[in-house]
Design a protein around this motif. Structure first.
Motif, PDB file in Angstrom:
ATOM      1  N   ASN A  40       0.824  -1.215   0.000  1.00  0.00           N
ATOM      2  CA  ASN A  40       0.000   0.000   0.000  1.00  0.00           C
ATOM      3  C   ASN A  40       0.857   1.263   0.000  1.00  0.00           C
ATOM      4  O   ASN A  40       0.454   2.281  -0.571  1.00  0.00           O
ATOM      5  N   MET A  41       2.044   1.199   0.606  1.00  0.00           N
ATOM      6  CA  MET A  41       2.967   2.338   0.553  1.00  0.00           C
ATOM      7  C   MET A  41       3.408   2.580  -0.891  1.00  0.00           C
ATOM      8  O   MET A  41       3.428   3.719  -1.357  1.00  0.00           O
TER       9      MET A  41
ATOM     10  N   TRP B 170       0.970  -4.006  -6.051  1.00  0.00           N
ATOM     11  CA  TRP B 170      -0.102  -5.002  -6.166  1.00  0.00           C
ATOM     12  C   TRP B 170       0.417  -6.418  -5.931  1.00  0.00           C
ATOM     13  O   TRP B 170      -0.248  -7.230  -5.266  1.00  0.00           O
ATOM     14  N   VAL B 171       1.609  -6.727  -6.442  1.00  0.00           N
ATOM     15  CA  VAL B 171       2.182  -8.064  -6.219  1.00  0.00           C
ATOM     16  C   VAL B 171       2.440  -8.272  -4.725  1.00  0.00           C
ATOM     17  O   VAL B 171       2.141  -9.338  -4.171  1.00  0.00           O
ATOM     18  N   ALA B 172       2.981  -7.252  -4.046  1.00  0.00           N
ATOM     19  CA  ALA B 172       3.255  -7.357  -2.607  1.00  0.00           C
ATOM     20  C   ALA B 172       1.969  -7.566  -1.821  1.00  0.00           C
ATOM     21  O   ALA B 172       1.925  -8.389  -0.897  1.00  0.00           O
ATOM     22  N   ILE B 173       0.921  -6.841  -2.178  1.00  0.00           N
ATOM     23  CA  ILE B 173      -0.360  -6.993  -1.475  1.00  0.00           C
ATOM     24  C   ILE B 173      -0.910  -8.407  -1.670  1.00  0.00           C
ATOM     25  O   ILE B 173      -1.347  -9.058  -0.708  1.00  0.00           O
ATOM     26  N   MET B 174      -0.892  -8.890  -2.910  1.00  0.00           N
ATOM     27  CA  MET B 174      -1.404 -10.249  -3.158  1.00  0.00           C
ATOM     28  C   MET B 174      -0.541 -11.298  -2.465  1.00  0.00           C
ATOM     29  O   MET B 174      -1.062 -12.238  -1.855  1.00  0.00           O
ATOM     30  N   GLN B 175       0.776 -11.115  -2.531  1.00  0.00           N
ATOM     31  CA  GLN B 175       1.651 -12.078  -1.866  1.00  0.00           C
ATOM     32  C   GLN B 175       1.505 -12.018  -0.348  1.00  0.00           C
ATOM     33  O   GLN B 175       1.725 -13.015   0.336  1.00  0.00           O
ATOM     34  N   SER B 176       1.151 -10.863   0.181  1.00  0.00           N
ATOM     35  CA  SER B 176       0.958 -10.762   1.630  1.00  0.00           C
ATOM     36  C   SER B 176      -0.091 -11.762   2.112  1.00  0.00           C
ATOM     37  O   SER B 176       0.030 -12.323   3.204  1.00  0.00           O
ATOM     38  N   TRP B 177      -1.087 -12.002   1.273  1.00  0.00           N
ATOM     39  CA  TRP B 177      -2.140 -12.959   1.619  1.00  0.00           C
ATOM     40  C   TRP B 177      -1.783 -14.381   1.219  1.00  0.00           C
ATOM     41  O   TRP B 177      -1.909 -15.318   2.011  1.00  0.00           O
ATOM     42  N   VAL B 178      -1.303 -14.551  -0.018  1.00  0.00           N
ATOM     43  CA  VAL B 178      -1.102 -15.896  -0.577  1.00  0.00           C
ATOM     44  C   VAL B 178       0.124 -16.607   0.000  1.00  0.00           C
ATOM     45  O   VAL B 178       0.100 -17.817   0.208  1.00  0.00           O
ATOM     46  N   THR B 179       1.198 -15.855   0.268  1.00  0.00           N
ATOM     47  CA  THR B 179       2.434 -16.490   0.733  1.00  0.00           C
ATOM     48  C   THR B 179       2.635 -16.403   2.243  1.00  0.00           C
ATOM     49  O   THR B 179       3.521 -17.081   2.771  1.00  0.00           O
ATOM     50  N   ALA B 180       1.869 -15.564   2.912  1.00  0.00           N
ATOM     51  CA  ALA B 180       2.140 -15.358   4.333  1.00  0.00           C
ATOM     52  C   ALA B 180       0.888 -15.448   5.216  1.00  0.00           C
ATOM     53  O   ALA B 180       0.743 -16.386   6.000  1.00  0.00           O
ATOM     54  N   THR B 181      -0.021 -14.493   5.091  1.00  0.00           N
ATOM     55  CA  THR B 181      -1.150 -14.411   6.022  1.00  0.00           C
ATOM     56  C   THR B 181      -2.010 -15.672   6.023  1.00  0.00           C
ATOM     57  O   THR B 181      -2.275 -16.249   7.088  1.00  0.00           O
ATOM     58  N   ILE B 182      -2.451 -16.098   4.852  1.00  0.00           N
ATOM     59  CA  ILE B 182      -3.350 -17.261   4.788  1.00  0.00           C
ATOM     60  C   ILE B 182      -2.634 -18.552   5.196  1.00  0.00           C
ATOM     61  O   ILE B 182      -3.150 -19.293   6.058  1.00  0.00           O
ATOM     62  N   PRO B 183      -1.424 -18.862   4.641  1.00  0.00           N
ATOM     63  CA  PRO B 183      -0.742 -20.072   5.118  1.00  0.00           C
ATOM     64  C   PRO B 183      -0.457 -20.053   6.618  1.00  0.00           C
ATOM     65  O   PRO B 183      -0.614 -21.075   7.292  1.00  0.00           O
ATOM     66  N   ALA B 184      -0.054 -18.892   7.148  1.00  0.00           N
ATOM     67  CA  ALA B 184       0.245 -18.810   8.580  1.00  0.00           C
ATOM     68  C   ALA B 184      -1.004 -19.020   9.420  1.00  0.00           C
ATOM     69  O   ALA B 184      -0.995 -19.790  10.386  1.00  0.00           O
ATOM     70  N   PHE B 185      -2.094 -18.344   9.042  1.00  0.00           N
ATOM     71  CA  PHE B 185      -3.335 -18.464   9.811  1.00  0.00           C
ATOM     72  C   PHE B 185      -3.865 -19.895   9.762  1.00  0.00           C
ATOM     73  O   PHE B 185      -4.260 -20.459  10.790  1.00  0.00           O
TER      74      PHE B 185
END
Length: 198
Positions: free
Chosen positions: A18-19, A144-159
């Protein structure tokens, strides 16, 4: 990677994306980068010190430093207005090592989903290199890639890992979704480039 640490990697990638899109100022994002960077440096130190010589634990923990130092570097740079070319070249080094960690996840740990995740991180850090070290005007795309990866590679797998669900999902389903996002990153580049040219 610690699932708690991975969850907050998702948070910092989301803020940094987002930055790059101009929605959050650099200093505001910089403070959070320092928080996550500190977490991602002290966590592997603790894991390595308490590993009792377990080489697999030490190997897994060592990858955390790649990202911890990135976020500390970004945080300090944003807060002091230093040129970010150093982060760019460091990102190239991270991108190369991330390919190595992808290989380790595939051949040593037999973890196909995290093999793909490491390749995704290598791709993202390569974009950081191209933008910050080589001056490529791709900030919107990286955002946009960072935002999508934030969910796909980190937040969702971690949660999902923290709740025990990740381990129950069929590996093929995870891999198909991840490859789908990889292909979308390519399509997104051409969409944004065409929009910019209009």
């Amino acid at each position: 990677m610690s699932n708690v640490g991975l969850l907050y990697v998702g948070a910092v990638l989301f803020l940094n994306g987002n930055m790059l899109l101009g929605k959050i100022d650099g200093k505001s994002a910089g403070i959070f980068n320092l928080f996550v960077g500190t977490l991602q440096v002290f966590t592997p130190i603790y894991l390595i010190v308490t590993a009792n010589g377990d080489t697999n634990t030490i190997l897994s923990a060592s990858g955390l430093f790649l990202f911890g130092f990135t976020y500390l570097y970004v945080g300090i740079t944003n807060l002091t207005n230093i040129r970010n070319i150093g982060i760019g070249y460091y990102s190239l080094w991270v991108a190369i090592l991330a390919i190595g960690f992808a290989g380790i996840n595939y051949f040593h740990f037999h973890d196909i989903p995290f093999t793909i995740i490491w390749f995704m991180w290598s791709f993202l850090w390569t974009l950081f290199y191209l933008n910050m070290a080589k001056g490529k005007d791709i900030e919107t795309y990286i955002g946009w890639v960072a935002i999508m990866q934030s969910w796909v590679t980190a937040t969702i797998p971690a949660f999902l890992s923290l709740t025990g669900i990740w381990q129950e999902i069929n590996t093929a389903v995870i891999v198909i979704v991840q490859i789908g996002f990889f292909l979308f990153f390519i399509v997104l580049y051409f969409i944004l480039r065409r929009k910019k040219e209009q």
